[in-house]
Design a protein around this motif. Sequence first.
Motif, PDB file in Angstrom:
ATOM      1  N   LYS A  46       0.831  -1.207   0.000  1.00 20.41           N
ATOM      2  CA  LYS A  46       0.000   0.000   0.000  1.00 20.41           C
ATOM      3  C   LYS A  46       0.866   1.258   0.000  1.00 20.41           C
ATOM      4  N   GLY A  47       1.957   1.238   0.760  1.00 24.63           N
ATOM      5  CA  GLY A  47       2.868   2.374   0.797  1.00 24.63           C
ATOM      6  C   GLY A  47       3.560   2.594  -0.532  1.00 24.63           C
ATOM      7  N   LEU A  48       3.971   1.517  -1.179  1.00 22.89           N
ATOM      8  CA  LEU A  48       4.611   1.619  -2.488  1.00 22.89           C
ATOM      9  C   LEU A  48       3.643   2.195  -3.523  1.00 22.89           C
ATOM     10  N   PHE A  49       2.395   1.753  -3.470  1.00 20.30           N
ATOM     11  CA  PHE A  49       1.399   2.298  -4.396  1.00 20.30           C
ATOM     12  C   PHE A  49       1.186   3.786  -4.156  1.00 20.30           C
ATOM     13  N   MET A  50       1.148   4.190  -2.895  1.00 20.32           N
ATOM     14  CA  MET A  50       1.000   5.606  -2.567  1.00 20.32           C
ATOM     15  C   MET A  50       2.184   6.408  -3.109  1.00 20.32           C
ATOM     16  N   LEU A  51       3.390   5.867  -3.013  1.00 26.65           N
ATOM     17  CA  LEU A  51       4.562   6.554  -3.550  1.00 26.65           C
ATOM     18  C   LEU A  51       4.484   6.698  -5.068  1.00 26.65           C
ATOM     19  N   LEU A  52       3.970   5.681  -5.745  1.00 25.38           N
ATOM     20  CA  LEU A  52       3.806   5.758  -7.200  1.00 25.38           C
ATOM     21  C   LEU A  52       2.787   6.834  -7.585  1.00 25.38           C
ATOM     22  N   VAL A  53       1.703   6.914  -6.829  1.00 22.97           N
ATOM     23  CA  VAL A  53       0.689   7.945  -7.089  1.00 22.97           C
ATOM     24  C   VAL A  53       1.267   9.325  -6.817  1.00 22.97           C
ATOM     25  N   ALA A  54       2.033   9.465  -5.736  1.00 23.03           N
ATOM     26  CA  ALA A  54       2.660  10.754  -5.419  1.00 23.03           C
ATOM     27  C   ALA A  54       3.662  11.150  -6.497  1.00 23.03           C
ATOM     28  N   ALA A  55       4.389  10.185  -7.033  1.00 29.37           N
ATOM     29  CA  ALA A  55       5.326  10.474  -8.120  1.00 29.37           C
ATOM     30  C   ALA A  55       4.562  10.979  -9.344  1.00 29.37           C
TER      31      ALA A  55
END
Length: 105
Positions: A34-43
């Motif tokens: 979930k954290g990795l997905f959030m980082l991808l969205v933030a990128a």
Amino acid sequence: MQLTDAQLWAAALAVLLPPVIAIVNQPRWSGAVKGLFMLLVAAGDGLGTAYFNDQFTGKSIVTCMLTAVIVIGVAYHTLWKPSGIAPGIEAATSTGGRPSGPTSV
């Protein structure tokens, strides 16, 4: 330090992104996923806002991405999670993983 238009747009969009992220997140996913997905969205937020504000340079892109990461995290933990909106969306859009009990008619 004065914030640029791109950083302000990245922050404004990031406040609204946790419910969108919750549509894709699944309750059975680990916190790391979930954290990795959030980082991808933030990128994506940072790249998009820098590009559409004609500030697509190294420093501007990185600051927009970091702004989005911080604002998404703060908005989720202070607004969307306590209100139950993001967890409710995540549960409602879950694909599988639901207990299948006997159905009564």
